[in-house]
Design an enzyme around this catalytic site. Structure first.
Site, PDB file in Angstrom:
ATOM      1  N   GLN A 202      33.988 -20.379  17.915  1.00  0.00           N
ATOM      2  CA  GLN A 202      33.553 -21.328  18.935  1.00  0.00           C
ATOM      3  C   GLN A 202      32.029 -21.433  18.956  1.00  0.00           C
ATOM      4  O   GLN A 202      31.472 -22.532  19.021  1.00  0.00           O
ATOM      5  CB  GLN A 202      34.072 -20.891  20.310  1.00  0.00           C
TER       6      GLN A 202
ATOM      7  N   HIS B 230      34.421 -14.605  20.360  1.00  0.00           N
ATOM      8  CA  HIS B 230      34.993 -15.894  19.904  1.00  0.00           C
ATOM      9  C   HIS B 230      33.980 -16.537  18.938  1.00  0.00           C
ATOM     10  O   HIS B 230      33.396 -17.579  19.248  1.00  0.00           O
ATOM     11  CB  HIS B 230      35.264 -16.789  21.121  1.00  0.00           C
TER      12      HIS B 230
ATOM     13  N   ARG C  91      44.235 -14.675  16.365  1.00  0.00           N
ATOM     14  CA  ARG C  91      43.835 -14.699  17.785  1.00  0.00           C
ATOM     15  C   ARG C  91      44.639 -13.601  18.475  1.00  0.00           C
ATOM     16  O   ARG C  91      45.870 -13.632  18.474  1.00  0.00           O
ATOM     17  CB  ARG C  91      44.133 -16.058  18.404  1.00  0.00           C
TER      18      ARG C  91
ATOM     19  N   ARG D 280      34.677 -27.983  16.103  1.00  0.00           N
ATOM     20  CA  ARG D 280      35.456 -26.819  15.651  1.00  0.00           C
ATOM     21  C   ARG D 280      36.027 -27.123  14.261  1.00  0.00           C
ATOM     22  O   ARG D 280      36.047 -26.265  13.375  1.00  0.00           O
ATOM     23  CB  ARG D 280      36.608 -26.526  16.626  1.00  0.00           C
TER      24      ARG D 280
ATOM     25  N   CYS E 102      33.685 -24.396  26.126  1.00  0.00           N
ATOM     26  CA  CYS E 102      34.576 -24.270  24.965  1.00  0.00           C
ATOM     27  C   CYS E 102      35.919 -24.944  25.199  1.00  0.00           C
ATOM     28  O   CYS E 102      36.605 -25.290  24.241  1.00  0.00           O
ATOM     29  CB  CYS E 102      34.767 -22.799  24.607  1.00  0.00           C
TER      30      CYS E 102
ATOM     31  N   ASP F 263      32.393 -20.955  31.131  1.00  0.00           N
ATOM     32  CA  ASP F 263      33.773 -20.814  30.643  1.00  0.00           C
ATOM     33  C   ASP F 263      34.643 -20.464  31.842  1.00  0.00           C
ATOM     34  O   ASP F 263      34.126 -20.193  32.936  1.00  0.00           O
ATOM     35  CB  ASP F 263      33.801 -19.697  29.568  1.00  0.00           C
TER      36      ASP F 263
HETATM   37  N1  NVA Z   1      37.311 -17.025  27.495  1.00  0.00           N
HETATM   38  C1  NVA Z   1      38.477 -17.844  27.263  1.00  0.00           C
HETATM   39  C2  NVA Z   1      38.237 -18.743  26.095  1.00  0.00           C
HETATM   40  C3  NVA Z   1      39.390 -19.648  25.758  1.00  0.00           C
HETATM   41  C4  NVA Z   1      39.115 -20.487  24.552  1.00  0.00           C
HETATM   42  C5  NVA Z   1      39.682 -16.960  27.027  1.00  0.00           C
HETATM   43  O1  NVA Z   1      39.541 -15.949  26.331  1.00  0.00           O
HETATM   44  O2  NVA Z   1      40.753 -17.264  27.544  1.00  0.00           O
HETATM   45  N1   CP Z   2      38.146 -23.309  22.797  1.00  0.00           N
HETATM   46  C1   CP Z   2      39.285 -22.815  22.294  1.00  0.00           C
HETATM   47  O1   CP Z   2      39.301 -21.832  21.548  1.00  0.00           O
HETATM   48  O2   CP Z   2      40.392 -23.534  22.649  1.00  0.00           O
HETATM   49  P1   CP Z   2      41.898 -23.138  22.414  1.00  0.00           P
HETATM   50  O3   CP Z   2      42.214 -21.967  23.319  1.00  0.00           O
HETATM   51  O4   CP Z   2      42.685 -24.365  22.799  1.00  0.00           O
HETATM   52  O5   CP Z   2      42.105 -22.765  20.979  1.00  0.00           O
END
Ligand code: NVA
Ligand code: CP
Length: 311
Positions: free
Chosen positions: A135, A132, A105, A289, A261, A221
Site C-alpha cells: 500500500q 502493509h 495477507r 496498487r 488506503c 486509516d
Molecule cells: N489497517 C487496515 C488496513 C486495511 C487495508 C487493516 O489492517 O484492516
Molecule cells: N487497501 C487495501 O489493502 O484494501 P483491501 O483490504 O481491499 O485489499
C-alpha cells in the site's frame, strides 16, 4: 539454489530500488493506458493466500498478474489446509514448488517471515498486523505522480498506530521524508515494533491538528483494523477526536493531498467532505496498487529489466 528476494516490509528495498520501481510503475501504467500488451511474466504463476478479507489487494494482484501474461491462484484459510493446522513451513515448501511468486495477507508478521524462510520463490507481504508495504509503495508512487519527489516532504499520520502507520514510518527512513504522527492515548506508536527505533524521521504530536500543520500529505486509516474487532467499542471512544476534517486540511500545506488506503468509514476517521473533496486522491491511490504491484512482481521475478524509452 540462489535465495529469492522477498518483500516483507518497506525497508527490504533501498531508496535506489524504489526509484527504479517508481519509474517502472509509471512505464507499465503508461503502457496499460495505451492498451499495449506487455507480458514479461508469460506462463508464470502467482499464488495469493488470504487469511483476511480484501477487495483491492486481491483484485490488483490477480488482474496485475494476468495483465503481465501470467496467472494467479487464490487460496484462503477457509477451504485450504492452511486453516486446518498445516504448518506454515510445510505449506511454504509445497506452494513455492508449484509457483513463481507468492503473496500472503495474514495476521502476525512472524507468519510471513516463517513462510519466507522455506520459500523457493519470492514472497510478498499483502498485509500483516504490523505492515502493509504494497500500500505504501502505491501511496508514495501516487504522491510522486501528483506532487513530485517525496524526499524532504512531511506526511501527517492521524489515527491508529497500525500496519499502515508503521509502514509510513519505515518509508520515511528509507526515502528521507518526515512523518508527523498523532495517535490517541493508549494507541501510540511502538518504534521497536515498527522497526524504526532511533529514527529521526518522525515526530509525535498529542493534538492531531498540530500534526497536520504544513503537511504535504495528510493520511489516516480505519480506527479498528482487521483482527482487532473485539476492541471496536473502546476504540470508537478513544479515537473520536482523530477524525481528519476540513479544519485539519486547512492547516496543512495549501496543495496538500489526502490519502486513505480504503476501505474508509466516513464520519469516523475522515469526514465525507475531506475524502470526497478536492484534495482527496484516494481513487488514483487505489488504482495505483495495480501499477505499482505490477512493477514489484516484475522486479521480484525478473530483477531489473531494460527500461523502455517511451516513458
Ligand atoms: N489497517 C487496515 C488496513 C486495511 C487495508 C487493516 O489492517 O484492516
Ligand atoms: N487497501 C487495501 O489493502 O484494501 P483491501 O483490504 O481491499 O485489499
Amino acid at each position: 539454489m540462489t535465495l529469492p528476494r522477498h518483500y516483507l516490509q518497506f525497508k527490504d528495498f533501498s531508496a535506489e530500488e524504489y526509484a527504479y520501481l517508481f519509474r517502472r510503475a509509471r512505464w507499465i501504467k503508461n503502457k496499460y493506458k495505451r492498451y499495449e500488451p506487455y507480458h514479461p511474466l508469460f506462463d508464470r504463476t502467482l499464488v495469493m493466500i488470504f487469511e483476511k478479507a480484501s477487495t483491492r489487494t486481491r483484485l490488483s494482484f490477480e488482474a496485475g498478474m494476468q495483465q503481465l501474461g501470467g496467472s494467479a491462484i487464490y487460496l484462503n484459510t477457509r477451504d485450504s489446509q492452511l486453516g486446518r493446522g498445516e504448518p506454515v513451513e510445510d505449506s511454504s515448501e509445497v506452494i513455492s514448488r508449484m509457483s513463481d511468486l507468492v503473496m500472503i495477507r495474514t495476521f502476525e508478521q512472524s507468519i510471513v517471515e516463517r513462510f519466507a524462510l522455506h520459500s523457493r520463490v519470492p514472497l510478498i507481504n499483502g498485509l500483516t498486523d504490523e505492515f502493509h508495504p504494497c500500500q505504501i509503495l502505491a501511496d508514495v508512487f501516487t504522491f510522486i505522480e501528483q506532487r513530485g519527489p517525496i524526499e524532504g516532504k512531511t506526511v501527517a499520520w492521524i489515527g491508529d498506530a497500525n500496519n499502515m502507520c508503521n509502514t509510513w514510518l519505515q518509508a520515511a527512513e528509507v526515502l528521507n521524508f518526515t512523518v508527523h504522527v498523532s495517535n490517541p492515548p493508549g494507541y501510540e506508536i511502538e518504534p521497536d515494533k515498527a522497526g524504526v527505533r532511533g529514527s529521526a524521521h518522525f515526530k509525535v504530536f498529542a493534538d492531531p491538528i498540530d500534526a497536520c500543520r504544513g503537511a504535504h500529505l495528510v493520511t489516516t486509516d480505519v480506527w479498528t483494523s482487521m483482527g482487532f474487532e473485539a476492541e471496536n467499542e473502546a476504540r470508537m471512544k478513544a479515537f473520536a477526536d482523530w477524525c481528519v476534517d476540513e479544519d485539519m486540511m486547512a492547516v496543512a500545506a495549501p496543495d496538500a493531498v489526502f490519502m486513505h488506503c480504503l476501505p474508509a468509514h466516513r464520519g469516523e476517521e475522515v469526514t465525507a467532505a475531506v475524502i470526497d473533496g478536492p484534495q482527496s486522491v484516494v481513487w488514483d491511490e487505489a488504482e495505483n496498487r495495480l501499477h505499482a504491484q505490477k512493477a514489484l512482481m516484475e522486479f521480484l521475478v525478473l530483477g531489473k529489466v531494460e527500461e523502455g524509452d517511451d516513458n
